[in-house]
Write an enzyme that holds these catalytic residues in place. Sequence first.
Site, PDB file in Angstrom:
ATOM      1  N   HIS A 442       3.224  -9.340 -12.160  1.00 53.72           N
ATOM      2  CA  HIS A 442       4.311  -8.363 -12.069  1.00 53.72           C
ATOM      3  C   HIS A 442       5.336  -8.901 -11.069  1.00 53.72           C
ATOM      4  O   HIS A 442       5.027  -9.152  -9.911  1.00 53.72           O
ATOM      5  CB  HIS A 442       3.758  -7.015 -11.584  1.00 53.72           C
ATOM      6  CG  HIS A 442       4.738  -5.888 -11.644  1.00 53.72           C
ATOM      7  ND1 HIS A 442       5.839  -5.790 -10.815  1.00 53.72           N
ATOM      8  CD2 HIS A 442       4.793  -4.787 -12.438  1.00 53.72           C
ATOM      9  CE1 HIS A 442       6.508  -4.697 -11.086  1.00 53.72           C
ATOM     10  NE2 HIS A 442       5.899  -4.065 -12.073  1.00 53.72           N
ATOM     11  N   HIS A 485       1.291  -1.423  -2.645  1.00 59.35           N
ATOM     12  CA  HIS A 485       2.273  -2.096  -1.807  1.00 59.35           C
ATOM     13  C   HIS A 485       2.366  -1.436  -0.431  1.00 59.35           C
ATOM     14  O   HIS A 485       2.299  -0.211  -0.311  1.00 59.35           O
ATOM     15  CB  HIS A 485       3.643  -2.015  -2.494  1.00 59.35           C
ATOM     16  CG  HIS A 485       4.679  -2.935  -1.937  1.00 59.35           C
ATOM     17  ND1 HIS A 485       6.028  -2.713  -2.081  1.00 59.35           N
ATOM     18  CD2 HIS A 485       4.571  -4.089  -1.218  1.00 59.35           C
ATOM     19  CE1 HIS A 485       6.717  -3.684  -1.506  1.00 59.35           C
ATOM     20  NE2 HIS A 485       5.853  -4.527  -0.980  1.00 59.35           N
ATOM     21  N   GLU A 491      11.610   2.780   1.018  1.00 62.94           N
ATOM     22  CA  GLU A 491      11.888   2.917  -0.409  1.00 62.94           C
ATOM     23  C   GLU A 491      12.056   4.382  -0.787  1.00 62.94           C
ATOM     24  O   GLU A 491      11.103   5.153  -0.751  1.00 62.94           O
ATOM     25  CB  GLU A 491      10.742   2.327  -1.241  1.00 62.94           C
ATOM     26  CG  GLU A 491      10.447   0.860  -0.973  1.00 62.94           C
ATOM     27  CD  GLU A 491       9.295   0.339  -1.814  1.00 62.94           C
ATOM     28  OE1 GLU A 491       8.932   1.019  -2.802  1.00 62.94           O
ATOM     29  OE2 GLU A 491       8.743  -0.727  -1.484  1.00 62.94           O
ATOM     30  N   HIS A 515       8.806   6.425   0.409  1.00 60.21           N
ATOM     31  CA  HIS A 515       7.691   5.684   0.964  1.00 60.21           C
ATOM     32  C   HIS A 515       8.238   4.882   2.135  1.00 60.21           C
ATOM     33  O   HIS A 515       8.980   3.917   1.952  1.00 60.21           O
ATOM     34  CB  HIS A 515       7.060   4.785  -0.102  1.00 60.21           C
ATOM     35  CG  HIS A 515       6.525   5.562  -1.277  1.00 60.21           C
ATOM     36  ND1 HIS A 515       6.699   5.154  -2.586  1.00 60.21           N
ATOM     37  CD2 HIS A 515       5.857   6.738  -1.335  1.00 60.21           C
ATOM     38  CE1 HIS A 515       6.129   6.030  -3.395  1.00 60.21           C
ATOM     39  NE2 HIS A 515       5.621   7.004  -2.663  1.00 60.21           N
ATOM     40  N   HIS A 521       1.701   2.718  -0.893  1.00 48.62           N
ATOM     41  CA  HIS A 521       2.046   3.479  -2.081  1.00 48.62           C
ATOM     42  C   HIS A 521       1.699   2.637  -3.302  1.00 48.62           C
ATOM     43  O   HIS A 521       1.360   1.453  -3.197  1.00 48.62           O
ATOM     44  CB  HIS A 521       3.529   3.840  -2.090  1.00 48.62           C
ATOM     45  CG  HIS A 521       4.440   2.665  -1.894  1.00 48.62           C
ATOM     46  ND1 HIS A 521       4.726   2.153  -0.653  1.00 48.62           N
ATOM     47  CD2 HIS A 521       5.120   1.883  -2.775  1.00 48.62           C
ATOM     48  CE1 HIS A 521       5.550   1.121  -0.764  1.00 48.62           C
ATOM     49  NE2 HIS A 521       5.789   0.921  -2.045  1.00 48.62           N
TER      50      HIS A 521
END
Length: 589
Positions: A442, A485, A491, A515, A521
């Site tokens: 990803h 993460h 964020e 977050h 998260h």
Amino acid sequence: MAGLKGTLEQQGSGHALLSKPQQGSWQELSLHHLPEQGGALGEGYDRNLFDQTMMQQLLPPLLRQQGSATLCIPWCSWGRQQLCIQPSGNVPPALLSSGKGYPEGKYSNHLYVTGHGAEPLVAAKKHLCFHAELISFVASWSICRDCIYISDSAKYMSGFGNEHISEDPRCPGALPEGQNNPQVCPYGLYAEQLSGSAFTCPRPTNKRSWLYRILPSVCHKPFKPHEEGHLTHDWDEIEPDPNQLRWKPFEIPKAPQNKMDFVSGLHTLCGAGEPRGRNGIAIHIFVCNTSMINRCLYNSDGDFLIVPQQGKLLITTEFGKMLVEPNEICVIQQGMRFSVEVFGETRGYILEVYGAHFELPDLGPIGANGLANPRDFLVPMAWYEDRQVPGGYTMISKYQGKLFAAQQDYSPYNVVAWHGNYTPYKYHLEKFMVINAVAFDHADPSIFTVLTAKTTRAGVALADFVIFPPRWGVANNTFRPPYYHRNCMSEFMGLIKGHYEAKEEGFQPGGGSLHSMMTPHGPDADCFEKASKVKLEPERVADGTMAFMFESSLSLAVTKWGLQTSNCLDKNYYKCWEPLKSHFNPKCK
């Protein structure tokens, strides 16, 4: 009926009346709006198609008719703010405009009216009926490609950060030739420079525009403090909260019980830094249900990146008009005056940056093309109004985090022509050229960056605007949703429409999540289980969805409104990770 004047009165959200004047033999003129949103007209149709401006500009030319003839015209909704009405049938020549402001002999038999218009949603005929004692006409919706010559005020110029020139076609030659501030400007205009950077900035970062206006913007009464509501930059009004935070959709007040325009509907959710020090950001939510009437706003502190989520925004600026719809964004840069007209209950998000302007991200090894392409950014073309406001026009300044208001007796949108590279602009998110992993793993979300506001540290953003658009997922042997993460950045995420892939439940359009720096998260338990077991095949991801992220290198503080007063905080957010269980087996690799 020549010279007929009436007062438009809004009767709720579905009916508008032009009142009968004190003297005159004509009867009350009513506008019956089309059906509610959706239905035969398709999704996205605005019931409140016309506002006061549209009625004032559309009706007077039609009311000049003498006699009882019926005028039948197909309505060409080509363009956004200027409509071209092409008569059909036997129409008295006296009803037609002279085509003033357009090429000689071209479309001289057309009637041009300025208003809000709508996109050509359907070709099926739906009728608006105007009834009066001496006139009636039926206007039909149609897509007409033979009638596309419209005023430049309805067009846009393309290009990000380009040097643009524009003048209202009603005043050709309004731009001075060969210099910026001649002794006497064409048409008796005033020359005024708007600087978006220091005079001595290097050319690549030097931002300024020259405006040629009927009156200079200095003509106003002194500023006085103005009611700020929930707009703030006090990041210490409540104790910090490092938890994962999620908000349900922010409530839009109902009109007419609680009328709220764009300025009064600004609510600060979180932020960091200080506007006086020219370093920081703020994230605001706006909710409104009425247009800004005879008042405008400009931001002395920084730039607004506006993301509408529900409802269209018709934004009038000193540079021209922009229609900004959900799935589009616009940027109003520091110092630019603007007003927002809405067509019903409206909601969205704002990223404000102090001390930097938004740029396109560097592409590095991607090459010369990709992500948000410069040509897809649109800049409005010059449009002006020479309008006196005897009752007073309110000019609102956001200065050092607070609001101040000053009165003047004229419209600030009196710029007849302008040139420069410091402008408002808009962008449609569907234009984004998506890049993704095509083999395995990803990719980091930075590949979805639309715009960035840089710091002085290389590669570190004061704020990034990132989207998660529809795309293909093809990575092999890969957990395809976003990974778990912990980040040295903050964020904030919002959802314009659809369902976000990592949390299909709970994260709703019009809501948001934060977050914070180093707060863990990632996908909820349901998403993890499904993505870990699904058969991997090429698949479409996020169709019908548009999520976005405001990411910042600053540690964001949440306001009291965000944590308490809004009553939208989802206090059970943390529970979406509680069902995660251990799959560890030391005997099975």
